[in-house]
Design a protein around this motif. Structure first.
Motif, PDB file in Angstrom:
ATOM      1  N   GLU A  57       0.819  -1.206   0.000  1.00 50.43           N
ATOM      2  CA  GLU A  57       0.000   0.000   0.000  1.00 50.43           C
ATOM      3  C   GLU A  57       0.859   1.265   0.000  1.00 50.43           C
ATOM      4  N   ASP A  58       1.886   1.267   0.837  1.00 47.56           N
ATOM      5  CA  ASP A  58       2.774   2.441   0.905  1.00 47.56           C
ATOM      6  C   ASP A  58       3.588   2.613  -0.371  1.00 47.56           C
ATOM      7  N   GLN A  59       3.968   1.510  -0.984  1.00 48.69           N
ATOM      8  CA  GLN A  59       4.714   1.596  -2.237  1.00 48.69           C
ATOM      9  C   GLN A  59       3.830   2.113  -3.371  1.00 48.69           C
ATOM     10  N   GLU A  60       2.580   1.684  -3.399  1.00 46.24           N
ATOM     11  CA  GLU A  60       1.644   2.190  -4.407  1.00 46.24           C
ATOM     12  C   GLU A  60       1.380   3.676  -4.202  1.00 46.24           C
ATOM     13  N   LEU A  61       1.271   4.074  -2.933  1.00 48.39           N
ATOM     14  CA  LEU A  61       1.049   5.483  -2.607  1.00 48.39           C
ATOM     15  C   LEU A  61       2.227   6.333  -3.070  1.00 48.39           C
ATOM     16  N   LYS A  62       3.432   5.825  -2.881  1.00 45.19           N
ATOM     17  CA  LYS A  62       4.641   6.523  -3.319  1.00 45.19           C
ATOM     18  C   LYS A  62       4.578   6.813  -4.815  1.00 45.19           C
ATOM     19  N   LEU A  63       4.146   5.847  -5.608  1.00 44.88           N
ATOM     20  CA  LEU A  63       4.088   6.008  -7.063  1.00 44.88           C
ATOM     21  C   LEU A  63       3.008   7.010  -7.469  1.00 44.88           C
ATOM     22  N   LYS A  64       1.929   7.052  -6.704  1.00 45.71           N
ATOM     23  CA  LYS A  64       0.865   8.034  -6.987  1.00 45.71           C
ATOM     24  C   LYS A  64       1.361   9.451  -6.714  1.00 45.71           C
ATOM     25  N   VAL A  65       2.095   9.614  -5.626  1.00 47.15           N
ATOM     26  CA  VAL A  65       2.680  10.921  -5.307  1.00 47.15           C
ATOM     27  C   VAL A  65       3.676  11.303  -6.397  1.00 47.15           C
ATOM     28  N   ARG A  66       4.502  10.348  -6.790  1.00 45.89           N
ATOM     29  CA  ARG A  66       5.484  10.584  -7.862  1.00 45.89           C
ATOM     30  C   ARG A  66       4.801  11.086  -9.131  1.00 45.89           C
ATOM     31  N   ASP A  67       3.754  10.387  -9.562  1.00 46.83           N
ATOM     32  CA  ASP A  67       3.062  10.740 -10.808  1.00 46.83           C
ATOM     33  C   ASP A  67       2.461  12.143 -10.744  1.00 46.83           C
ATOM     34  N   ALA A  68       1.874  12.468  -9.586  1.00 43.97           N
ATOM     35  CA  ALA A  68       1.231  13.776  -9.437  1.00 43.97           C
ATOM     36  C   ALA A  68       2.267  14.901  -9.464  1.00 43.97           C
ATOM     37  N   VAL A  69       3.406  14.690  -8.814  1.00 45.33           N
ATOM     38  CA  VAL A  69       4.460  15.703  -8.760  1.00 45.33           C
ATOM     39  C   VAL A  69       5.076  15.896 -10.144  1.00 45.33           C
ATOM     40  N   ILE A  70       5.350  14.796 -10.835  1.00 48.12           N
ATOM     41  CA  ILE A  70       5.931  14.881 -12.178  1.00 48.12           C
ATOM     42  C   ILE A  70       4.970  15.594 -13.140  1.00 48.12           C
ATOM     43  N   ALA A  71       3.683  15.252 -13.061  1.00 48.15           N
ATOM     44  CA  ALA A  71       2.688  15.877 -13.936  1.00 48.15           C
ATOM     45  C   ALA A  71       2.622  17.383 -13.699  1.00 48.15           C
ATOM     46  N   TYR A  72       2.784  17.799 -12.449  1.00 49.30           N
ATOM     47  CA  TYR A  72       2.719  19.222 -12.120  1.00 49.30           C
ATOM     48  C   TYR A  72       3.983  19.960 -12.565  1.00 49.30           C
ATOM     49  N   LEU A  73       5.141  19.347 -12.349  1.00 47.80           N
ATOM     50  CA  LEU A  73       6.399  20.033 -12.640  1.00 47.80           C
ATOM     51  C   LEU A  73       6.816  19.986 -14.112  1.00 47.80           C
ATOM     52  N   GLU A  74       6.347  18.990 -14.827  1.00 46.53           N
ATOM     53  CA  GLU A  74       6.786  18.823 -16.221  1.00 46.53           C
ATOM     54  C   GLU A  74       6.640  20.092 -17.058  1.00 46.53           C
ATOM     55  N   PRO A  75       5.459  20.713 -17.128  1.00 48.01           N
ATOM     56  CA  PRO A  75       5.344  21.921 -17.961  1.00 48.01           C
ATOM     57  C   PRO A  75       6.149  23.098 -17.424  1.00 48.01           C
ATOM     58  N   LYS A  76       6.363  23.148 -16.127  1.00 48.19           N
ATOM     59  CA  LYS A  76       7.106  24.254 -15.526  1.00 48.19           C
ATOM     60  C   LYS A  76       8.606  24.151 -15.804  1.00 48.19           C
ATOM     61  N   LEU A  77       9.107  22.915 -15.898  1.00 51.30           N
ATOM     62  CA  LEU A  77      10.535  22.706 -16.113  1.00 51.30           C
ATOM     63  C   LEU A  77      10.906  22.556 -17.593  1.00 51.30           C
ATOM     64  N   ALA A  78       9.881  22.432 -18.427  1.00 55.75           N
ATOM     65  CA  ALA A  78      10.121  22.162 -19.856  1.00 55.75           C
ATOM     66  C   ALA A  78      10.991  23.225 -20.524  1.00 55.75           C
ATOM     67  N   LYS A  79      10.824  24.477 -20.123  1.00 53.27           N
ATOM     68  CA  LYS A  79      11.562  25.575 -20.762  1.00 53.27           C
ATOM     69  C   LYS A  79      12.856  25.943 -20.030  1.00 53.27           C
ATOM     70  N   SER A  80      13.141  25.265 -18.942  1.00 55.22           N
ATOM     71  CA  SER A  80      14.338  25.600 -18.163  1.00 55.22           C
ATOM     72  C   SER A  80      15.601  25.320 -18.963  1.00 55.22           C
ATOM     73  N   LYS A  81      16.548  26.246 -18.893  1.00 54.86           N
ATOM     74  CA  LYS A  81      17.778  26.116 -19.670  1.00 54.86           C
ATOM     75  C   LYS A  81      18.990  25.796 -18.809  1.00 54.86           C
ATOM     76  N   SER A  82      18.815  25.811 -17.474  1.00 53.27           N
ATOM     77  CA  SER A  82      19.965  25.567 -16.602  1.00 53.27           C
ATOM     78  C   SER A  82      19.514  24.930 -15.294  1.00 53.27           C
ATOM     79  N   ILE A  83      20.477  24.339 -14.597  1.00 57.30           N
ATOM     80  CA  ILE A  83      20.177  23.737 -13.309  1.00 57.30           C
ATOM     81  C   ILE A  83      19.760  24.811 -12.312  1.00 57.30           C
ATOM     82  N   GLN A  84      20.353  25.994 -12.416  1.00 58.19           N
ATOM     83  CA  GLN A  84      20.013  27.091 -11.507  1.00 58.19           C
ATOM     84  C   GLN A  84      18.551  27.514 -11.695  1.00 58.19           C
ATOM     85  N   GLN A  85      18.140  27.598 -12.944  1.00 61.74           N
ATOM     86  CA  GLN A  85      16.761  27.986 -13.239  1.00 61.74           C
ATOM     87  C   GLN A  85      15.784  26.918 -12.763  1.00 61.74           C
TER      88      GLN A  85
END
Length: 216
Positions: A57-85
């Motif tokens: 159950e905890d491992q499945e929950l971890k993957l759900k959190v992972r998916d939600a975070v990645i889905a949220y950050l993907e468009p925000k990080l898509a245009k980033s040109k550097s690690i600092q940004q």
């Protein structure tokens, strides 16, 4: 009897020579990889999600959190040109990432606390499609669920290897170009391979160095 002794001496001497040569070779590779990791740690941001426990159950929950975070950050990080940004974008989203994680946790009937932050974490040798990263300490967005005593999951947020084609396991041209732009030619060629045979060879080399480092 003397002939047997001579053969044994030759055999032992040969083995010692082979072991010595292997030790020198591995030490040289280990030093080269160590230097590379020092460079990678300040050019990449990895993503590290740690489950509350190893229960299903905890491992499945971890993957759900992972998916939600990645889905949220993907468009925000898509245009980033550097690690600092990328780091600045992620840090500005700490509260939202915590909120997203907590919502997923509560929706699944749990009350675990969540810790969100960027810090250096130890990672094992890991393959992402045609990219293989050696073991070492890397800067990472770290999300710890509850007690954080379960198995973890990781990927690379910048360049965005978390967002590779999961079905085909390939890195798109834009991501590959971004990887080339943040790494030197030598750094890029060390971790990217085109064939399964090349990838397996590099993975074995990195694993041997990883084991050697843990022993030392």
């Amino acid at each position: 009897m003397n002939k047997i002794k001579i053969r044994l001496i030759i055999l032992i001497s040969t083995l010692i020579g082979i072991i010595s040569l292997m030790t020198v070779t591995i030490s040289g590779e280990a030093k080269k990889i160590d230097i590379a990791v020092e460079d990678y740690r300040d050019k990449l941001i990895r993503f590290h999600v740690i489950a509350n426990s190893d229960s299903n159950e905890d491992q499945e929950l971890k993957l759900k959190v992972r998916d939600a975070v990645i889905a949220y950050l993907e468009p925000k990080l898509a245009k980033s040109k550097s690690i600092q940004q990328s780091e600045k974008i992620i840090k500005n989203e700490y509260k939202e990432l915590e909120k997203i994680s907590k919502n997923i946790i509560e929706e699944n009937g749990y009350t675990y606390e969540v810790k969100v932050g960027i810090e250096y974490s130890k990672f094992p040798t890991k393959q992402y499609s045609s990219v293989i990263l050696p073991a070492g300490e890397y800067k990472a967005l770290k999300i710890v669920i509850g007690k954080g005593e379960g198995k973890n999951w990781w990927c690379v947020m910048f360049p965005p290897l978390c967002f590779v084609d999961k079905q085909n396991g390939v890195i798109d041209k834009e991501t590959d170009a971004k990887l080339k732009s943040v790494l030197t030619k030598e750094e890029y060629e060390l971790i990217t391979k085109k064939t399964d045979k090349e990838m397996n060879k590099v993975k074995v080399k990195f694993k041997v160095v990883e084991i050697l480092q843990s022993i030392l």
